[in-house]
Design a protein around this motif. Structure first.
Motif, PDB file in Angstrom:
ATOM      1  N   ASP A 198       0.736  -0.973  -0.029  1.00 56.24           N
ATOM      2  CA  ASP A 198      -0.114   0.027  -0.141  1.00 56.24           C
ATOM      3  C   ASP A 198       0.870   1.573   0.080  1.00 56.24           C
ATOM      4  N   PHE A 199       2.102   1.314  -0.892  1.00 58.02           N
ATOM      5  CA  PHE A 199       2.904   2.348  -0.684  1.00 58.02           C
ATOM      6  C   PHE A 199       3.167   2.865  -2.052  1.00 58.02           C
ATOM      7  N   ASP A 200       3.237   4.181  -2.436  1.00 57.34           N
ATOM      8  CA  ASP A 200       3.629   4.597  -3.573  1.00 57.34           C
ATOM      9  C   ASP A 200       4.965   5.472  -3.128  1.00 57.34           C
ATOM     10  N   CYS A 250      12.291   2.199  -1.835  1.00 49.95           N
ATOM     11  CA  CYS A 250      12.339   3.081  -3.106  1.00 49.95           C
ATOM     12  C   CYS A 250      13.695   3.197  -3.575  1.00 49.95           C
ATOM     13  N   SER A 251      13.623   3.399  -4.813  1.00 54.12           N
ATOM     14  CA  SER A 251      14.944   3.736  -5.572  1.00 54.12           C
ATOM     15  C   SER A 251      15.554   5.121  -5.018  1.00 54.12           C
ATOM     16  N   SER A 252      16.582   5.413  -5.277  1.00 51.70           N
ATOM     17  CA  SER A 252      17.139   6.312  -4.760  1.00 51.70           C
ATOM     18  C   SER A 252      16.618   7.770  -5.399  1.00 51.70           C
ATOM     19  N   GLY A 253      16.424   8.692  -4.377  1.00 49.51           N
ATOM     20  CA  GLY A 253      15.659   9.835  -4.473  1.00 49.51           C
ATOM     21  C   GLY A 253      14.172   9.956  -4.383  1.00 49.51           C
ATOM     22  N   PRO A 309       8.728   6.580   0.432  1.00 51.20           N
ATOM     23  CA  PRO A 309       7.315   5.606   0.358  1.00 51.20           C
ATOM     24  C   PRO A 309       6.290   6.445   0.987  1.00 51.20           C
ATOM     25  N   ILE A 310       5.133   6.643   0.428  1.00 50.47           N
ATOM     26  CA  ILE A 310       4.225   7.248   0.858  1.00 50.47           C
ATOM     27  C   ILE A 310       2.907   6.385   0.955  1.00 50.47           C
ATOM     28  N   TYR A 311       2.247   6.259   1.980  1.00 47.96           N
ATOM     29  CA  TYR A 311       0.959   5.154   2.060  1.00 47.96           C
ATOM     30  C   TYR A 311      -0.055   5.649   1.123  1.00 47.96           C
ATOM     31  N   ASN A 312      -0.663   4.685   0.445  1.00 52.00           N
ATOM     32  CA  ASN A 312      -1.548   4.994  -0.639  1.00 52.00           C
ATOM     33  C   ASN A 312      -2.992   4.813   0.034  1.00 52.00           C
ATOM     34  N   GLN A 313      -3.457   6.145   0.448  1.00 51.87           N
ATOM     35  CA  GLN A 313      -4.734   6.363   0.871  1.00 51.87           C
ATOM     36  C   GLN A 313      -5.862   6.021  -0.273  1.00 51.87           C
ATOM     37  N   ASN A 321      12.988   3.583   3.088  1.00 50.29           N
ATOM     38  CA  ASN A 321      12.636   2.115   3.154  1.00 50.29           C
ATOM     39  C   ASN A 321      10.950   2.029   3.718  1.00 50.29           C
ATOM     40  N   LYS A 322      10.431   1.231   2.905  1.00 45.70           N
ATOM     41  CA  LYS A 322       8.862   0.974   3.274  1.00 45.70           C
ATOM     42  C   LYS A 322       8.721   0.429   4.657  1.00 45.70           C
ATOM     43  N   GLU A 323       9.776  -0.174   5.446  1.00 43.52           N
ATOM     44  CA  GLU A 323       9.693  -0.883   6.540  1.00 43.52           C
ATOM     45  C   GLU A 323       9.649   0.517   7.619  1.00 43.52           C
ATOM     46  N   TYR A 324       9.866   1.643   7.495  1.00 45.86           N
ATOM     47  CA  TYR A 324       9.872   2.756   8.254  1.00 45.86           C
ATOM     48  C   TYR A 324       9.117   3.916   7.663  1.00 45.86           C
ATOM     49  N   ALA A 325       7.990   3.709   7.012  1.00 43.83           N
ATOM     50  CA  ALA A 325       7.026   4.750   6.746  1.00 43.83           C
ATOM     51  C   ALA A 325       5.679   4.477   7.595  1.00 43.83           C
TER      52      ALA A 325
END
Length: 348
Positions: A10-12, A56-59, A62-66, A191-195
């Protein structure tokens, strides 16, 4: 003794310099702070232990996709955003809080806590969150940041335990929101683990002598004034709430709270808090918060002092309770047991 965030779909991944939070009117000229000035270790932000598979790739961050659960939210409750949070007064039916609060007349620059993680089963229109609060300002202008472990089906579309935050700059009226549902929190860890919104695991089991503990810290940067979210004892710097968002909190906090809060619609059962069991059921069964620390006016991190703490509750002990005795040994240091099953007779 740590907890990790489960990678979910659920992350973009968005450009760090184009993330939604920078659309806030107060942040349009904001220069992103890639790491706090109180650390020189930038590698944890860039690579998070050097693992790229979950990031996510460099730059990008991750933002939760509401959007994926917008319809669930609309169908479940129209009170999701600011109305979903209250000052937790005794006059707010359906909202309950049991916390341990500071009493010092001083400025704080942060706090940290270890929260015992438990799965809870909730209905769509309920929530149960265990967290720390950083607050300042009079009741009508309250500035607040809250972060911890939350179960909130209306917010996430499920009953999984997730890294959950909320902030306000006007006493829960119009300014602020959960996580990144409005412009505000600036994510810097790729890292999506820490979003915000990530699933927390593993969780503890009722009756177990071993607790799975999630470590959370909010710390104000002495140089920039931003409030950083730090996860794990390895100090993973997830991101920050910019100083520009706040009036009173820009100078520091006047109050720190540790504990849990819940919501259920009026005339409905209140949901469980903590582990769902009472403190009288002792360590193996009850919810736990330990390693309680404050960051004082000189930016020193110290264990809380029982002399300067007070228990707060807006319900009866047959609903939720909190037991605090002070120092509980080297593993959890300053700690308390809290929580309960909730139920129909919580309002007093």
């Amino acid at each position: 003794m740590k907890i990790q965030c489960q990678v979910v779909s659920d992350f973009d991944c968005v450009d760090i310099y184009k993330q939604p939070s920078l659309q806030h009117p107060l942040l349009q000229n904001h220069k992103i702070q890639l790491y706090p000035t109180f650390t020189n270790n930038t590698m944890q932000i860039k690579s998070s232990y050097g693992k790229n598979v979950d990031g996510c790739s460099s730059g990008k961050v991750p933002i939760y996709n509401q959007r994926k659960i917008d319809q669930i939210i609309i169908n479940a409750s129209s009170r999701l955003q600011m109305d979903d949070f209250q000052p937790y007064s005794k006059g707010s039916l359906g909202y309950h809080r049991v916390t341990l609060d500071t009493t010092q007349n001083m400025i704080f620059h942060g706090a940290s806590v270890g929260i015992g993680a438990y799965n809870l089963s909730l209905q769509t229109n309920q929530y149960s969150i265990s967290s720390i609060w950083i607050e300042n300002g009079p009741p009508t202008e309250l500035n607040s940041i809250q972060v911890g472990a939350g179960v909130h089906p209306s917010l996430y579309g499920d009953s999984q335990l997730r890294l959950t935050s909320h902030w306000t700059a006007d006493s829960y009226k119009k300014i602020g929101c959960y996580n990144v549902n409005c412009p505000g929190f600036v994510q810097v860890n790729h890292n999506k683990e820490y979003a915000l919104g990530s699933v927390l695991h593993p969780t503890s089991s009722i009756g177990s002598a071993a607790k799975e503990i999630g470590l959370f810290k909010i710390k104000q940067d002495r140089t920039t004034g931003h409030w950083w979210l730090i996860i794990q004892k390895e100090s993973i710097y997830a991101g920050y709430w910019p100083k520009e968002l706040f009036t009173h909190l820009s100078k520091g906090a006047s109050l720190i709270r540790f504990g849990g809060q819940t919501y259920a619609p009026p005339n409905k059962d209140s949901p469980p808090m903590g582990s769902g069991r009472f403190p009288k059921e002792r360590f193996r069964n009850s919810g736990l918060m330990g390693l309680l620390k404050i960051i004082d006016s000189e930016y020193n991190e110290n264990d809380i002092n029982p002399k300067y703490m007070k228990r707060y509750t807006d319900t009866n002990s047959n609903c939720y309770d909190l037991w605090y005795r002070g120092y509980e040994g080297d593993q959890y240091r300053q700690a308390f047991l809290y929580g309960g099953p909730g139920g129909r007779n919580c309002d007093i």
